[in-house]
Design an enzyme around this catalytic site. Sequence first.
Site, PDB file in Angstrom:
ATOM      1  CG  HIS A  33      23.683  13.192  29.529  1.00 51.34           C
ATOM      2  ND1 HIS A  33      22.935  12.036  29.511  1.00 51.34           N
ATOM      3  CD2 HIS A  33      23.525  13.752  28.299  1.00 51.34           C
ATOM      4  CE1 HIS A  33      22.356  11.906  28.331  1.00 51.34           C
ATOM      5  NE2 HIS A  33      22.694  12.948  27.578  1.00 51.34           N
ATOM      6  CD  GLU A  34      24.458  17.503  27.660  1.00 49.62           C
ATOM      7  OE1 GLU A  34      24.895  17.284  26.522  1.00 49.62           O
ATOM      8  OE2 GLU A  34      23.283  17.317  27.982  1.00 49.62           O
ATOM      9  CG  HIS A  37      26.234  13.701  24.553  1.00 45.24           C
ATOM     10  ND1 HIS A  37      25.851  12.537  23.946  1.00 45.24           N
ATOM     11  CD2 HIS A  37      25.133  14.175  25.177  1.00 45.24           C
ATOM     12  CE1 HIS A  37      24.569  12.309  24.197  1.00 45.24           C
ATOM     13  NE2 HIS A  37      24.115  13.281  24.952  1.00 45.24           N
TER      14      HIS A  37
HETATM   15 ZN   LIG Z   1      22.184  13.431  25.664  1.00 49.07          ZN
END
Ligand SMILES: [Zn+2]
Length: 245
Positions: A33-34, A37
């Site tokens: 997830h990160e 980003h």
């Molecule tokens: Zn997030």
Amino acid sequence: MPLPIAVLHGNFPQGTLDQPCLLDHKDLRVLLHEFGHCLQHVLTRSPHHTLSGISELGRDSAEFAGQVFERWCSSREFLLWLSDHYQTGQRLTEAQVDTALTSINAYDSWPTGQLLMSALFDFELHLAQGDGRTVQQVFDAVQREVPHLNIPSWCRFANSFDYLVTGYEASVYAYKWSGVLASEAFKRFQQEWVFNASTGKEFRETVLAPGGSQSLLQSIEAFLKQPLPLDFFPAAVNRYQTADR
Ligand SMILES: [Zn+2]
């Protein structure tokens, strides 16, 4: 032109000389997830500061890329590829991965329920400002709508709901909405193989590169090469979509 920089820091167990850092599935999901980003932040091609970088995107756009990358953790092919034992090199079998994914999916209703309740609580707190109720009373009212979570009042859920003070005011719902859109976009990876480099390149060009210079829905439709069906959207978004086309 200065290039963007992203730093990924996670709260993972530290490796030792005897044993490397081994991530459980939840940690793996957080890492991807990160990482999503970070890619979103560094692969933008927008020359305008106000249209580039993750902090300039709307919450739904900002969470979308992270949630797309999380989807790899639900991919049998990806988990098989990743699952070499750190000592023996032996991989999990397809049956083991399938069992693990079935178990993970079966327990997804709890975090989903908690996220929906958090989003509702977030909305209600903003709507209820000044109506005389305490924060706990607002939470109790919300929980009556999602009773099966059954969070006792002594848990003080509101006291640990840090999204209220970390810039997510009234936009916690964006996690769920961007997750729905992420699942839709990830279908293309599932159809074309999760390691398909040309599909990944198109994701980079159509979603990550434009940054905030086009809407999230425009980016997704460019990646999918087709409009999202109108019945995919809630009624309010449907009106916007129809007017936009
Ligand atoms: Zn997030």
